[in-house]
Design a protein around this motif. Structure first.
Motif, short mmCIF file in Angstrom:
data_model
loop_
_atom_site.label_atom_id
_atom_site.label_comp_id
_atom_site.label_asym_id
_atom_site.label_seq_id
_atom_site.Cartn_x
_atom_site.Cartn_y
_atom_site.Cartn_z
N ASP A 58 32.72 81.46 74.34
CA ASP A 58 33.00 82.12 74.47
C ASP A 58 34.67 81.43 75.82
O ASP A 58 35.40 81.79 75.42
N LYS A 59 34.13 80.47 75.47
CA LYS A 59 35.52 79.79 75.96
C LYS A 59 36.10 78.96 75.43
O LYS A 59 37.02 79.30 75.30
N LYS A 60 35.72 78.23 74.63
CA LYS A 60 36.25 77.75 73.03
C LYS A 60 35.81 78.06 72.24
O LYS A 60 34.68 77.56 71.82
N GLU A 61 36.82 79.23 71.26
CA GLU A 61 35.69 79.22 69.77
C GLU A 61 36.07 78.09 68.75
O GLU A 61 36.77 77.48 68.75
N SER A 62 34.54 78.22 68.32
CA SER A 62 34.20 76.29 67.36
C SER A 62 33.45 77.06 66.67
O SER A 62 32.43 77.91 67.35
N THR A 63 33.20 77.13 65.63
CA THR A 63 31.60 77.29 64.13
C THR A 63 30.62 76.08 64.64
O THR A 63 29.19 76.22 64.00
N GLY A 64 31.53 75.14 64.86
CA GLY A 64 30.46 73.97 65.19
C GLY A 64 30.30 72.95 63.62
O GLY A 64 29.23 72.90 63.85
N VAL A 65 30.64 73.30 62.49
CA VAL A 65 30.40 73.04 61.52
C VAL A 65 31.48 72.23 60.80
O VAL A 65 30.95 71.04 60.05
N GLY A 66 32.60 71.38 61.46
CA GLY A 66 33.82 70.36 61.18
C GLY A 66 32.91 69.38 61.39
O GLY A 66 33.21 68.89 60.18
N LEU A 67 32.65 68.73 62.44
CA LEU A 67 32.31 67.94 61.99
C LEU A 67 31.23 67.70 61.52
O LEU A 67 30.09 65.75 60.64
N SER A 68 30.27 67.71 61.05
CA SER A 68 28.97 68.26 60.54
C SER A 68 29.28 67.75 58.38
O SER A 68 29.10 67.40 58.54
N ILE A 69 30.96 68.56 58.42
CA ILE A 69 31.08 68.18 56.96
C ILE A 69 31.34 67.40 57.03
O ILE A 69 31.79 66.79 55.73
N VAL A 70 32.01 67.03 58.25
CA VAL A 70 32.74 65.26 57.78
C VAL A 70 31.81 65.02 58.32
O VAL A 70 31.78 63.62 56.82
N LYS A 71 30.68 64.77 58.00
CA LYS A 71 29.69 63.56 58.25
C LYS A 71 28.99 63.98 56.54
O LYS A 71 29.04 62.66 56.35
N LYS A 72 28.92 64.79 56.33
CA LYS A 72 27.79 65.11 55.06
C LYS A 72 29.39 64.57 54.03
O LYS A 72 29.10 63.94 53.11
N ILE A 73 30.66 64.83 54.10
CA ILE A 73 31.65 63.99 53.31
C ILE A 73 31.60 62.90 53.05
O ILE A 73 31.54 61.80 51.94
N VAL A 74 31.18 62.33 54.67
CA VAL A 74 31.35 60.26 54.42
C VAL A 74 30.57 60.34 53.57
O VAL A 74 30.99 58.64 53.27
N GLU A 75 29.18 60.47 54.13
CA GLU A 75 27.62 60.20 53.14
C GLU A 75 27.94 60.39 51.93
O GLU A 75 27.30 59.45 51.06
N ALA A 76 28.04 61.57 51.57
CA ALA A 76 28.72 61.50 50.19
C ALA A 76 29.71 60.57 49.52
O ALA A 76 29.16 60.05 48.29
N GLU A 77 30.32 59.68 49.73
CA GLU A 77 31.39 58.28 49.11
C GLU A 77 30.31 57.49 49.77
O GLU A 77 31.48 56.50 49.35
#
Length: 597
Positions: A552-571
């Motif tokens: 309610d204070k800062k609209e965010s899905t909380g997915v961005g950094l998890s996607i970043v981590k998944k991409i970096v580790e996949a590479e």
């Protein structure tokens, strides 16, 4: 003959040397003469080339000094013609000289930069020349109608005479040095001719002496060859200590000698095999003679490696490799037998391992096929699920807007606020679904590898994110260019930079993007001066749907950094964060120079 006794110690020393050393000495005499001649010629040739280079160097200096003097004279002549006639075409020699004279001075400085004395002379000459050019430049600005007085002409003449005298003295010194070096060059050339003739004579004498020594060695070799004994004892002493079986066959093809390793290999005693055919070692003693195969003529296999079966004295078979040596030994043959039991066992083990690998490879292919099908099913499921989940959400959002429009005059303010809250939750749910879909696809989609200029990529990302003008983003100048999946690297940088901007408490933030080259990867870092992250949340932020602030204070899905981590580790890379509360945050991630996939 008074000289004969003095040569006797030398002759005794010569005969005490081995034939190998005497032959080496005899062969080295003409070679040494040739090397000495070559060394002398090379040294003299080097001296001649050095002298010639020095002469060319001096001639170049003289040429440049002449060009300098000619340029000054042309400038002087052009200026006088212009002052007398008023025609500007007379200034062409002056204009050309203004461009040529400084270049000639620079070339002279370059040529004399290793000679402090000449360098000082050129510096003094350069000062005079620059003064002269400056005087002509001032004269060019004086109106033609204004005639110079006698004092100015006298000053001009004196200055020009000083330049001429300086150049003349410089050239005289250089010419004197040049003539001295030319005389030295002629002497070296004459010396080279004499040395070549002397070297030719010495080489001829050395060659004749070497021929004499070789003739003496040839006589001694013939005497030694007559005294050589049979090689049987020598062969036995050599073969005693080898691990392979070595035997000699006489002219009849029967065994004459067999080394201890061979006897042990077949289980026989020393005299058991004497004058026996070699076929005995390839015969099963428990079978009748007609059931065995014999070598009829071993000489037909000379030089070949044959795989065969040997039989121990007790009838036990074992694999062997038989080689009939092609080394000439009068009327004898040398046969080498190697026990191949361990090698064949190793080959069998290797075949078994290869079969196991083939089975595993087949299973892996099957598993990969199944995995590809599962991935396809997962992609289809994710698409259908997101579509089926989004459709009702859109309907709810649309329905709330219709209700608000229909009841616009009757709907209390509190209910309008609740409608806005309802649509906000719907949009948040849709964003979560989109994030979940993006997370499920991260690292699984096929993305082409291409050359990526990271600096250009970051500029594109920053331009697309459009941060406030007061927000400063600095990019280190050493960003690399390498082959990578551009789309994935772009997504990682975009998420990290966007988070740093979005979660910064002010509009005057600062972001620093840097890189450190490692042996197999690049370590990038994105640092900001925002609110920071407490250490206990460093792992939590990479978990999907996890946020540090209420939505309610800062609209965010909380997915961005998890996607970043998944991409970096996949590479094949890693990602981490270093931060303290209210001290900013720095995200580090590595990216391989060569992709694993």
């Amino acid at each position: 003959m008074p000289s004969q006794p003095s040569l006797r110690p030398l002759q005794n020393f010569w005969h005490q040397l081995s034939l190998h050393r005497r032959g080496a000495i005899a062969a080295s005499i003409p070679t040494l003469c040739l090397l000495l001649s070559l060394a002398a010629f090379t040294w003299l040739d080097y001296k001649i080339k050095a002298s010639q280079d020095y002469i060319n160097y001096k001639e170049a200096i003289l040429s440049e000094s002449d060009e300098l003097l000619v340029g000054l004279l042309n400038a002087e002549t052009g200026m006088r013609g212009y002052r007398l006639t008023g025609r500007k075409d007379f200034l062409e020699p002056y204009t050309m000289a203004v461009g040529q004279v400084p270049k000639a001075l620079e070339r002279l400085k370059t040529l004399t930069q290793d000679n402090p004395q000449k360098e000082a002379e050129i510096a003094a000459l350069s000062s005079l020349v620059q003064q002269r050019l400056k005087f002509l430049e001032v004269r060019l600005l004086v109106p033609i109608t204004q005639s110079p007085d006698a004092a100015q002409y006298e000053e001009s003449k004196v200055a020009m005479d000083q330049v001429r005298r300086a150049i003349a003295k410089f050239e005289a010194d250089e010419q004197k040095d040049l003539e001295a070096n030319r005389i030295g060059l002629q002497r070296q050339q004459a010396l080279t001719t004499r040395v070549l003739w002397i070297s030719a004579g010495v080489s001829a004498i050395g060659s004749l002496f070497a021929i004499y020594l070789f003739s003496q060695l040839e006589k001694e070799l013939k005497l030694r060859e007559q005294r050589l004994s049979e090689s049987k004892t020598l062969i036995q002493s050599i073969t005693t200590n080898v691990v392979d079986g070595i035997l000699t066959l006489n002219a009849a093809g029967n065994i004459e000698t067999f080394n201890p390793a061979g006897l042990k290999m077949f289980g026989y005693e020393g005299e058991d095999l004497y004058d026996q055919p070699i076929s005995l070692l390839l015969t099963n003693p428990t079978l009748s003679r007609g059931d065995n195969h014999y070598w009829q003529d071993p000489t037909t296999y000379t030089g070949a490696r044959l795989q065969a079966t040997g039989f121990h004295k007790d009838g036990k078979p074992f694999p062997i490799e038989v080689t009939v040596s092609d080394i000439p030994l009068e009327d004898r043959l040398i046969v080498i037998i190697r026990d191949m039991t361990e090698q064949q066992q190793a080959k069998a083990d290797l075949r078994d391992r290869a079969q196991e690998l083939a089975i595993l490879n087949s299973k892996l292919k099957t598993t990969n096929t199944i995995l590809a099908a599962r991935n396809q099913e997962l992609n289809q499921f994710a698409y259908i699920a997101s579509h089926d989940l989004k459709a009702p959400l859109r309907a709810i959002a649309n329905l709330s807007e219709w209700l608000e429009e229909d009841l616009a005059d009757q709907l209390p303010a509190e209910n309008k606020q609740q409608m806005d809250l309802l649509r906000g939750r719907v949009h948040r749910m849709e964003a979560l679904i989109n994030g979940l879909l993006a997370y499920s696809r991260a690292g699984r989609d096929e993305v082409a590898i291409e050359s990526v200029n990271v600096a250009d990529l970051l500029e594109e990302i920053i331009d697309l994110l459009a941060p406030p003008d007061t927000f400063k983003i600095a990019i280190a100048p050493n960003m690399p260019t390498f082959c990578a999946r551009r789309l994935l690297l772009r997504q990682v940088f975009s998420n990290l930079i966007d988070n740093a901007i979005k979660h910064h408490p002010t509009q005057n933030g600062h972001i620093q993007i840097s890189v450190i080259e490692q042996q197999q990867a690049y370590e990038f870092s994105v640092a900001d001066d925002g609110i920071g992250i407490e250490p206990q949340y460093h792992n939590k932020i990479f978990t999907i749907f996890q946020t540090l602030e209420a939505r309610d204070k800062k609209e965010s899905t909380g997915v961005g950094l998890s996607i970043v981590k998944k991409i970096v580790e996949a590479e094949g890379g890693t990602i981490r964060v270093e931060s303290q509360a209210h001290q900013g945050a720095t995200f580090y991630f590595t990216w391989l120079k060569s992709s694993l996939r």
